[in-house]
Design a protein around this motif. Sequence first.
Motif, mmCIF file in Angstrom:
data_model
loop_
_atom_site.group_PDB
_atom_site.id
_atom_site.type_symbol
_atom_site.label_atom_id
_atom_site.label_comp_id
_atom_site.label_asym_id
_atom_site.label_seq_id
_atom_site.Cartn_x
_atom_site.Cartn_y
_atom_site.Cartn_z
ATOM 1 N N ALA A 45 -10.110 0.484 4.314
ATOM 2 C CA ALA A 45 -8.955 -0.161 4.295
ATOM 3 C C ALA A 45 -9.199 -1.734 4.363
ATOM 4 N N THR A 46 -10.128 -2.049 5.022
ATOM 5 C CA THR A 46 -10.610 -3.416 4.876
ATOM 6 C C THR A 46 -11.304 -3.843 3.499
ATOM 7 N N TYR A 49 -8.298 -4.181 1.118
ATOM 8 C CA TYR A 49 -7.586 -5.523 1.620
ATOM 9 C C TYR A 49 -8.242 -6.519 0.697
ATOM 10 N N PHE A 50 -9.537 -6.729 0.833
ATOM 11 C CA PHE A 50 -10.293 -7.660 0.279
ATOM 12 C C PHE A 50 -10.346 -7.566 -1.077
ATOM 13 N N ALA A 52 -7.881 -6.382 -3.031
ATOM 14 C CA ALA A 52 -6.703 -6.985 -3.543
ATOM 15 C C ALA A 52 -6.614 -8.582 -3.409
ATOM 16 N N ARG A 53 -7.195 -8.805 -2.391
ATOM 17 C CA ARG A 53 -7.041 -10.354 -1.898
ATOM 18 C C ARG A 53 -7.928 -11.527 -3.176
ATOM 19 N N THR A 113 -2.532 -4.676 -5.982
ATOM 20 C CA THR A 113 -2.645 -3.164 -5.195
ATOM 21 C C THR A 113 -3.937 -2.564 -5.556
ATOM 22 N N GLU A 126 -5.115 2.365 0.268
ATOM 23 C CA GLU A 126 -4.575 1.579 -0.706
ATOM 24 C C GLU A 126 -3.880 0.552 0.329
ATOM 25 N N ARG A 127 -4.127 -0.773 -0.538
ATOM 26 C CA ARG A 127 -3.721 -1.956 0.062
ATOM 27 C C ARG A 127 -3.070 -2.719 -0.850
ATOM 28 N N GLN A 128 -1.848 -3.331 -0.415
ATOM 29 C CA GLN A 128 -1.013 -4.243 -1.457
ATOM 30 C C GLN A 128 -0.776 -5.621 -0.984
ATOM 31 N N ILE A 129 -1.190 -6.604 -1.748
ATOM 32 C CA ILE A 129 -0.867 -7.809 -0.999
ATOM 33 C C ILE A 129 0.093 -8.739 -2.192
#
Length: 145
Positions: A45-46, A49-50, A52-53, A113, A126-129
Amino acid sequence: MKKRLTRGMALPLAIFVLVVLSAMVGYLMRMFLLANASSIQEILATRAYFSARAAIEGAAYQVLLPGSSTIQACPAAQTLNIDGFSVALTCQQYDYTDTSGTENVSVYQLVATASQGTPGAQDYVERQIQVSLSRCLYTTGGECN
């Protein structure tokens, strides 16, 4: 008078102790495996996130382009591969001009995403920013205050 142990008592006691110890070992192994799976999910997950960032930061640089004296267009929707994650990047641009006609403002909505794995699978992550940015330029050139 001498006390005598009842014959055959040791076998049921030994079986009981083995069953209880087996249950305890099974429980501890399950707890260990769940903790391990949870740690792996947190790491993924981390990383998502990075990823997507990173896509957001790249797109933000493109639309805000330091030193540019013109409003930049949104980058086209694209799918990137960052650190093993599939990152879908989209951008929406909204342009405005103030009532006096001296300032042009562009607002950008960036969405990235990042995902890895198959949806519904245990290892899917999945992570979305979502980011909103704006840029204001005078029609005569230069950044607005």
